[in-house]
Each structure stands twice: as C-alpha cells, then as structure tokens.
Design an enzyme around this catalytic site. Sequence first.
Site, PDB file in Angstrom:
ATOM      1  N   GLU A 175      -0.041  -3.265   4.620  1.00 53.12           N
ATOM      2  CA  GLU A 175      -1.300  -2.265   4.673  1.00 53.12           C
ATOM      3  C   GLU A 175      -1.328  -1.485   6.083  1.00 53.12           C
ATOM      4  OE1 GLU A 175      -3.803  -0.793   3.810  1.00 53.12           O
ATOM      5  OE2 GLU A 175      -4.047  -1.535   1.560  1.00 53.12           O
ATOM      6  N   ASP A 176      -1.632  -0.234   6.034  1.00 51.73           N
ATOM      7  CA  ASP A 176      -1.685   0.185   7.079  1.00 51.73           C
ATOM      8  C   ASP A 176      -3.317   0.432   7.577  1.00 51.73           C
ATOM      9  OD1 ASP A 176      -2.399   2.240   5.152  1.00 51.73           O
ATOM     10  OD2 ASP A 176      -2.457   4.000   6.753  1.00 51.73           O
ATOM     11  N   ARG A 199     -11.771   8.227  -2.493  1.00 57.69           N
ATOM     12  CA  ARG A 199     -11.720   9.788  -2.134  1.00 57.69           C
ATOM     13  C   ARG A 199     -13.392   9.785  -1.833  1.00 57.69           C
ATOM     14  NH1 ARG A 199      -9.652  12.936  -6.666  1.00 57.69           N
ATOM     15  NH2 ARG A 199      -8.022  12.000  -6.579  1.00 57.69           N
ATOM     16  N   THR A 212       1.336   9.832   3.802  1.00 63.47           N
ATOM     17  CA  THR A 212       0.467  10.869   3.228  1.00 63.47           C
ATOM     18  C   THR A 212      -0.844  11.098   4.006  1.00 63.47           C
ATOM     19  OG1 THR A 212       0.305   9.175   1.743  1.00 63.47           O
ATOM     20  CG2 THR A 212       1.287  11.257   0.697  1.00 63.47           C
ATOM     21  N   LYS A 242     -11.073  -0.622  -1.846  1.00 62.12           N
ATOM     22  CA  LYS A 242     -10.768  -1.414  -0.734  1.00 62.12           C
ATOM     23  C   LYS A 242     -11.767  -1.204   0.492  1.00 62.12           C
ATOM     24  CE  LYS A 242      -5.651  -0.788  -0.911  1.00 62.12           C
ATOM     25  NZ  LYS A 242      -4.441  -0.043  -0.530  1.00 62.12           N
ATOM     26  N   LYS A 262      -8.781   5.838   6.150  1.00 55.59           N
ATOM     27  CA  LYS A 262      -7.630   5.168   5.693  1.00 55.59           C
ATOM     28  C   LYS A 262      -7.856   4.194   4.679  1.00 55.59           C
ATOM     29  CE  LYS A 262      -4.434   6.556   9.470  1.00 55.59           C
ATOM     30  NZ  LYS A 262      -3.567   6.046  10.532  1.00 55.59           N
ATOM     31  N   GLY A 263      -7.238   4.309   3.540  1.00 55.76           N
ATOM     32  CA  GLY A 263      -7.391   3.146   2.381  1.00 55.76           C
ATOM     33  C   GLY A 263      -8.608   3.185   1.749  1.00 55.76           C
ATOM     34  N   SER A 292      -2.306   0.737  -4.252  1.00 54.86           N
ATOM     35  CA  SER A 292      -3.047   1.948  -3.599  1.00 54.86           C
ATOM     36  C   SER A 292      -4.300   2.651  -4.159  1.00 54.86           C
ATOM     37  CB  SER A 292      -1.974   3.091  -3.914  1.00 54.86           C
ATOM     38  OG  SER A 292      -2.579   4.474  -3.416  1.00 54.86           O
ATOM     39  N   ALA A 293      -5.206   2.734  -3.501  1.00 57.56           N
ATOM     40  CA  ALA A 293      -6.568   3.322  -3.801  1.00 57.56           C
ATOM     41  C   ALA A 293      -6.355   4.694  -4.162  1.00 57.56           C
ATOM     42  CB  ALA A 293      -7.402   3.371  -2.565  1.00 57.56           C
ATOM     43  N   ASP A 309       0.924  -1.025   0.145  1.00 62.47           N
ATOM     44  CA  ASP A 309      -0.064   0.051  -0.202  1.00 62.47           C
ATOM     45  C   ASP A 309       0.921   1.548  -0.292  1.00 62.47           C
ATOM     46  OD1 ASP A 309      -2.541   1.457   0.505  1.00 62.47           O
ATOM     47  OD2 ASP A 309      -1.555   1.785   2.556  1.00 62.47           O
ATOM     48  N   LEU A 310       0.476   2.396  -0.301  1.00 67.36           N
ATOM     49  CA  LEU A 310       1.411   3.419  -0.657  1.00 67.36           C
ATOM     50  C   LEU A 310       1.272   4.364   0.688  1.00 67.36           C
ATOM     51  CD1 LEU A 310       3.493   5.395  -2.166  1.00 67.36           C
ATOM     52  CD2 LEU A 310       1.308   6.413  -3.234  1.00 67.36           C
ATOM     53  N   ASP A 311      -0.207   4.811   0.891  1.00 72.59           N
ATOM     54  CA  ASP A 311      -0.307   6.021   2.021  1.00 72.59           C
ATOM     55  C   ASP A 311      -0.198   5.238   3.234  1.00 72.59           C
ATOM     56  OD1 ASP A 311      -0.634   7.811  -0.044  1.00 72.59           O
ATOM     57  OD2 ASP A 311      -2.868   7.984   0.431  1.00 72.59           O
ATOM     58  N   ASN A 349      -3.702   9.667  -6.634  1.00 73.25           N
ATOM     59  CA  ASN A 349      -2.190  10.330  -6.932  1.00 73.25           C
ATOM     60  C   ASN A 349      -1.166   9.877  -6.831  1.00 73.25           C
ATOM     61  OD1 ASN A 349      -3.665  13.308  -7.047  1.00 73.25           O
ATOM     62  ND2 ASN A 349      -4.626  12.401  -5.190  1.00 73.25           N
TER      63      ASN A 349
HETATM   64  P1  B16 Z   1      -7.022   9.983  -3.673  1.00 70.58           P
HETATM   65  P2  B16 Z   1      -3.755   3.822   0.038  1.00 70.58           P
HETATM   66  C1  B16 Z   1      -5.659   5.650  -0.015  1.00 70.58           C
HETATM   67  O1  B16 Z   1      -4.085   5.320  -0.193  1.00 70.58           O
HETATM   68  C2  B16 Z   1      -5.758   6.548   1.456  1.00 70.58           C
HETATM   69  O2  B16 Z   1      -5.254   5.700   2.625  1.00 70.58           O
HETATM   70  C3  B16 Z   1      -7.087   7.106   1.542  1.00 70.58           C
HETATM   71  O3  B16 Z   1      -7.042   7.879   2.681  1.00 70.58           O
HETATM   72  C4  B16 Z   1      -7.407   7.896   0.367  1.00 70.58           C
HETATM   73  O4  B16 Z   1      -8.613   8.406   0.363  1.00 70.58           O
HETATM   74  C5  B16 Z   1      -7.335   7.292  -0.696  1.00 70.58           C
HETATM   75  O5  B16 Z   1      -5.966   6.705  -1.090  1.00 70.58           O
HETATM   76  C6  B16 Z   1      -7.570   7.758  -2.390  1.00 70.58           C
HETATM   77  O6  B16 Z   1      -6.658   8.805  -2.405  1.00 70.58           O
HETATM   78  O7  B16 Z   1      -7.854  10.933  -3.010  1.00 70.58           O
HETATM   79  O8  B16 Z   1      -5.527  10.378  -3.577  1.00 70.58           O
HETATM   80  O9  B16 Z   1      -7.208   9.321  -4.952  1.00 70.58           O
HETATM   81  O10 B16 Z   1      -3.607   3.755   1.515  1.00 70.58           O
HETATM   82  O11 B16 Z   1      -4.566   2.822  -0.607  1.00 70.58           O
HETATM   83  O12 B16 Z   1      -2.529   4.014  -0.475  1.00 70.58           O
HETATM   84 MG    MG Z   2      -2.534   3.147   3.370  1.00 69.96          MG
END
Ligand code: B16
Ligand code: MG
Length: 223
Positions: free
Chosen positions: A172-173, A52, A20, A148, A48-49, A117-118, A12-14, A121
Amino acid sequence: MQTMWFDACIFDLDGVIVDTAKYHFLAWKRLADMLDIPFSEKENEKLKGVSRLASLEIILELSGKKYTDSEKAKFAEMKNTWYVEFVSRMTPSEILPGAIELLTDLKSHGIKTAIGSASKNTLLILEKIRIKDLFDTVTDGNMVKSAKPDPEIFLVTASILNVKPEKCIVFEDSVAGIKAAHKAGMYGIGVGNKEILIEADYVINDLSEMSFLKLTALKTINQ
Ligand code: B16
Ligand code: MG
C-alpha cells in the site's frame, strides 16, 4: 513443501502498480480551482487510498462552504470525467518499477496475487496497462460498501482468494490503506515515503526492492 508465513499478496493499484495519484491530483486540482478552493500536493496526500466521495468531502471542507448532495454528485462526476480522460491515455510503459518482476516471481512460487483498490476505474486502468493476467483476482471500489481505512476491501479479497487474512501481505502507498490492512489482520508493506507510512510493518521505495525471497525472510512465525 515448505510452509510460508504468507500465501497471498494483495496490491493496491494507485501508487503501487501505477502512479495514477498524479492524475487524481490534476483532476481534483481542476475542480478545486473551479470552486476557488486552495488545494496543493500537501492536501492531496490525505486523498490517497480514500474513496472518490470521501476525497471530495475533504476538498470541500477546505472551502468552508456547504454544498447540496446533488452539487456534490455533480462535482464528483466532473472530476471523474477529467480523471478518466487521463487514464484512457495510459500505456504499459506507466507500470511502476519492479511490479511485473515481483508478480512473476510470486506466481512462480505459488503465491496468490490480487488487486485490492478503492478505485472504481480499476478495470479500465488494468486494461490500459495490460497486466490483469498477473492477478488471480481483482477487488475494487465497485465491490465494497466501506472505503479504506475500513478493512472490507482486503477481507473480501482474502475471502475470494480463499486465504486467511493473517496469511496475506498488503502492499500500500497510503496511510488509510496500511490502517485497513492492519484492521484486516494482515501484514502491511508501505510503498513510498517512510516518514509518511510510519504505521507500516516495513517500507520500500518501490516494488523493485522486493522479491519472494526477501518476503520469506521478513517475518518468522512460531508454529
Ligand atoms: P476512483 P487505490 C484509490 O485507489 C486512490 O488512491 C484514491 O486517490 C481515489 O480517490 C480512489 O482510488 C477512488 O478512485 O475515483 O477512480 O474510484 O490507491 O485504492 O488503488
Ligand atoms: Mg494507493
């Protein structure tokens, strides 16, 4: 060559490679303040995860008010603009402890690596922290329909890597991410708080606590 119980690691990224989550929180908080919605770090945990739009729905539910789809689209865009402002200033110094060491270790042992990652960005963040070359593939929120805890993101990643789901480890966090890993039939390592990530197969504080050798010892398979 020795057979490993895993052939790929999906990160996972964030919250795993970079923190982030703090920028997501600041941007959502700004929106919540603008709409007079009470929103704290505690509520932020649920985001988290999560995608948007799903995150926005969770926040708007706290307001008890109804919003139209076009209002929701406008709010999501505002939040993303603020978030991208933070992310655009990121540098490689924000890569979390142990990430580069673990990725390099895994690659030197022939293990495939990927981002799952979800975030839509993802590519911008990876470009800012200059780490993309350490991944065989990057799967992000632009490439899947379901967020997710749906397993789609991890199943798509495994298929691109040409690795069976049961031979993938997910780092995953988020609670939603560990659920998604399990639904995909993968081993889920939680990165963060043990009390929150209770469903994870194993929990570490950060990636510096993990190595190829430790992973090989985590699970024994009968074959
Ligand atoms: P964006 P991950 C997720 O990334 C974030 O944990 C989550 O808080 C966020 O809403 C989601 O990405 C969408 O992000 O708005 O940049 O498209 O944890 O799956 O890496
Ligand atoms: Mg995450």
